[in-house]
Design a protein around this motif. Structure first.
Motif, PDB file in Angstrom:
ATOM      1  N   PHE A   1       3.929   4.786   1.683  1.00  0.00           N
ATOM      2  CA  PHE A   1       4.085   3.689   0.719  1.00  0.00           C
ATOM      3  C   PHE A   1       2.720   3.223   0.210  1.00  0.00           C
ATOM      4  CE2 PHE A   1       8.462   1.599   0.861  1.00  0.00           C
ATOM      5  CZ  PHE A   1       9.107   2.797   1.158  1.00  0.00           C
TER       6      PHE A   1
ATOM      7  N   CYS B   1      -0.620  -4.932   6.744  1.00  0.00           N
ATOM      8  CA  CYS B   1      -0.987  -3.541   7.050  1.00  0.00           C
ATOM      9  C   CYS B   1      -2.408  -3.451   7.620  1.00  0.00           C
ATOM     10  CB  CYS B   1      -0.869  -2.679   5.792  1.00  0.00           C
ATOM     11  SG  CYS B   1       0.830  -2.462   5.202  1.00  0.00           S
TER      12      CYS B   1
ATOM     13  N   ARG C   1       1.484  -8.380   1.923  1.00  0.00           N
ATOM     14  CA  ARG C   1       1.926  -7.197   2.661  1.00  0.00           C
ATOM     15  C   ARG C   1       0.736  -6.317   3.045  1.00  0.00           C
ATOM     16  NH1 ARG C   1       5.150  -5.891   6.152  1.00  0.00           N
ATOM     17  NH2 ARG C   1       6.844  -6.946   4.968  1.00  0.00           N
TER      18      ARG C   1
ATOM     19  N   TRP D   1      10.070  -2.107   2.230  1.00  0.00           N
ATOM     20  CA  TRP D   1       8.889  -1.770   3.012  1.00  0.00           C
ATOM     21  C   TRP D   1       9.268  -1.453   4.464  1.00  0.00           C
ATOM     22  CZ3 TRP D   1       4.215  -1.125   0.783  1.00  0.00           C
ATOM     23  CH2 TRP D   1       3.145  -0.823   1.637  1.00  0.00           C
TER      24      TRP D   1
ATOM     25  N   GLU E   1       4.960   3.773   6.169  1.00  0.00           N
ATOM     26  CA  GLU E   1       4.000   2.801   5.642  1.00  0.00           C
ATOM     27  C   GLU E   1       2.805   3.497   5.005  1.00  0.00           C
ATOM     28  OE1 GLU E   1       3.492  -1.440   7.387  1.00  0.00           O
ATOM     29  OE2 GLU E   1       3.627  -0.082   9.089  1.00  0.00           O
TER      30      GLU E   1
ATOM     31  N   LEU F   1       8.124  -3.323  -2.012  1.00  0.00           N
ATOM     32  CA  LEU F   1       8.004  -4.421  -1.054  1.00  0.00           C
ATOM     33  C   LEU F   1       9.358  -4.762  -0.442  1.00  0.00           C
ATOM     34  CD1 LEU F   1       5.523  -6.738  -3.005  1.00  0.00           C
ATOM     35  CD2 LEU F   1       5.012  -5.181  -1.116  1.00  0.00           C
TER      36      LEU F   1
END
Length: 492
Positions: free
Chosen positions: A345, A375, A371, A334, A342, A331
């Protein structure tokens, strides 16, 4: 040290120097640096000779054996094979210019055949290697392998341009044989590690690690195999190897972000981590937090992401409570403006969440799902899809179900905004499915979150309307005031 070694070696027919000088050593060429040679005495006292002796292999045939280096091993008695081995190593210390294929063709072929013969001799494993032989082989390898890469080796920025073709070293036909010889030598049961560690020392290992920056993938693969063997055979060097690799990672992450061999080094560490004893030492946990987690930061992570993810998972499988630490690190780094990272991750997050326990999950679920909500709302459809695919994992859904009273209020606004305004139909369909899942999971909580969201949305709309009305009043008031001197004029 060199004089002591040479004084113990047999000295035979020094007059052969003259013979050899007349017929010439077919592997020595005028365009290549020469090792300490026939015209020098074994115990010469000049300072220049001492410097050359310390920087290159210094075992010409005339100093250690009465045998011509080109003589096959089968043609000499067993008692003399080690001396011949050293002589052939000395012959291979000569380097050539491979940028011009038409240059020194015969000499290059002699060296190649000699290297092949040395590889076969080491592979047979019939004789224990003497200390002079170990020293000679290490110096021959240093003479051929240790070099500084030209600037054009790093033009690709450590893997940022994935479409670029890898650069291949034109000297590879000889380098491959030298690497194969070193690998078989270190792996050989005839090598005494207690003796060899004096020559395969910290300096030798540091120079080997520098070679991982080669852009030739074949060379990095050979280095990876050799370093594996060194780490397994020389336990005394293990802390130093870990420390030196750590420094390479630090320099890559915090200074240059350019290195060609990060993936191979991580692959080596993957096998090292699997051998860590439990409970994990503090040193190893620091490595996870200060090295592996920051390695998620560079733009070129795609080149080594698979190896990095494997190393991280090795730590979490050994000590599950480290999962929350890793997620906090993800995080922190990120990639809010890099959609490809992304997606990577999110993939790693799913792997971690598959093995995380309830206690560790509850420690990080608030910032984590905030988070994930961002997304879900991403305009890049692959990011939004990958985030929504987390709900296809039964273990993750089970964790969410047990903590739905905390998680649903966090991500509900993202779900509602997707349904109302996302441009991609696939993302909208996945969002509808997710809303339906939460509704079936806890209808009362879902309705409560929906009502709360609508109330907040109404408050935000009201505040926006008041703000707009206030600006209109200001514009109207400003338009009624006369313009005097240099007074600014509001243009509507």
């Amino acid at each position: 040290m060199l004089k002591q070694i040479l004084s113990k070696l047999p000295r035979k027919s020094f007059k052969s120097d003259t013979d050899e000088s007349t017929r010439g050593d077919s592997a020595r060429s005028s365009d290549s640096p020469r090792p300490v040679g026939k015209s020098q005495r074994p115990h010469g006292g000049s300072s220049s000779a001492a410097k050359r002796a310390s920087s290159s292999a210094v075992f010409p045939a005339s100093m250690v054996s009465g045998f011509e280096p080109l003589v096959p091993f089968k043609d000499v008695p067993n008692a003399e094979k080690m001396n011949l081995f050293v002589s052939k190593l000395s012959l291979c210390c000569v380097t050539f210019d491979f940028s011009d294929p038409s240059k020194s063709i015969a000499d290059k072929d002699v060296k190649r055949k000699t290297l092949v013969e040395l590889v076969d001799f080491v592979a047979c494993g019939t004789m224990r290697f003497s200390e002079p032989a170990i020293l000679a082989l290490c110096r021959m390898c240093a003479f051929n392998l240790f070099r500084v890469f030209p600037p054009n080796y790093r033009t690709s920025g450590g893997g940022e341009n994935d479409d670029d073709e890898p650069m291949f070293d034109p000297a590879w036909p000889h380098l491959q044989l030298v690497y194969e010889l070193l690998l078989k030598f270190i792996s050989s049961s005839c090598l005494d590690a207690k003796v060899a560690k004096k020559y395969i020392d910290h300096s030798f290992i540091a120079r080997l690690l520098e070679l991982f920056d080669s852009e030739d993938p074949r060379e990095r693969d050979c280095l990876k195999a050799i370093l594996h063997r060194i780490y397994g055979k020389f336990m005394v060097h293990r802390p130093y190897i870990r420390k030196t690799i750590n420094n390479i990672f630090y320099r890559f992450v915090f200074e240059t972000e350019k290195h060609s061999g990060i993936g191979e080094l991580l692959e080596i560490f993957g096998s090292v981590i699997s051998g860590f004893a439990l409970p994990l030492k503090e040193e190893h946990k620091i490595f996870l937090w200060r090295v592996l987690v920051p390695l998620h930061k560079p733009k070129s992570i795609g080149v080594y992401f698979q190896q990095l993810s494997y190393c991280v998972m090795q730590f979490i499988e050994k000590e599950p409570k480290l999962a929350s630490i890793v997620i906090r690190g993800l995080l922190k780094y990120w990639p809010a403006t890099n959609s490809q990272k992304e997606v990577m991750f999110l993939g790693e997050l799913e792997e971690i969440l598959e093995v995380i326990n309830m206690v560790e999950f509850q420690r990080i679920m608030v910032p984590l799902f905030w988070r994930i909500g961002c997304c879900i709302n991403s305009l890049h459809f692959q990011v939004a899809e990958r985030a929504l695919f987390l709900w296809n994992n039964d273990h993750i859904v089970n964790l969410i179900a047990h903590n739905r009273s905390v998680i649903l209020p966090i991500i509900f606004p993202a779900l509602d905004r997707n349904v109302q305004s996302h441009w991609n139909p696939a993302v909208v369909n996945l969002t509808h499915n997710m809303r339906k899942m939460f509704l079936e999971m806890d209808e009362k909580l879902f309705i409560s979150c929906y009502n709360h969201f609508k109330e907040e949305e109404a408050i935000l709309i009201s505040a926006a309307e008041k703000r707009e009305e206030a600006w209109k009043q200001l514009e109207h008031a400003a338009s009624l005031r006369p313009v005097i001197g240099n007074t600014a004029v509001l243009v509507s």
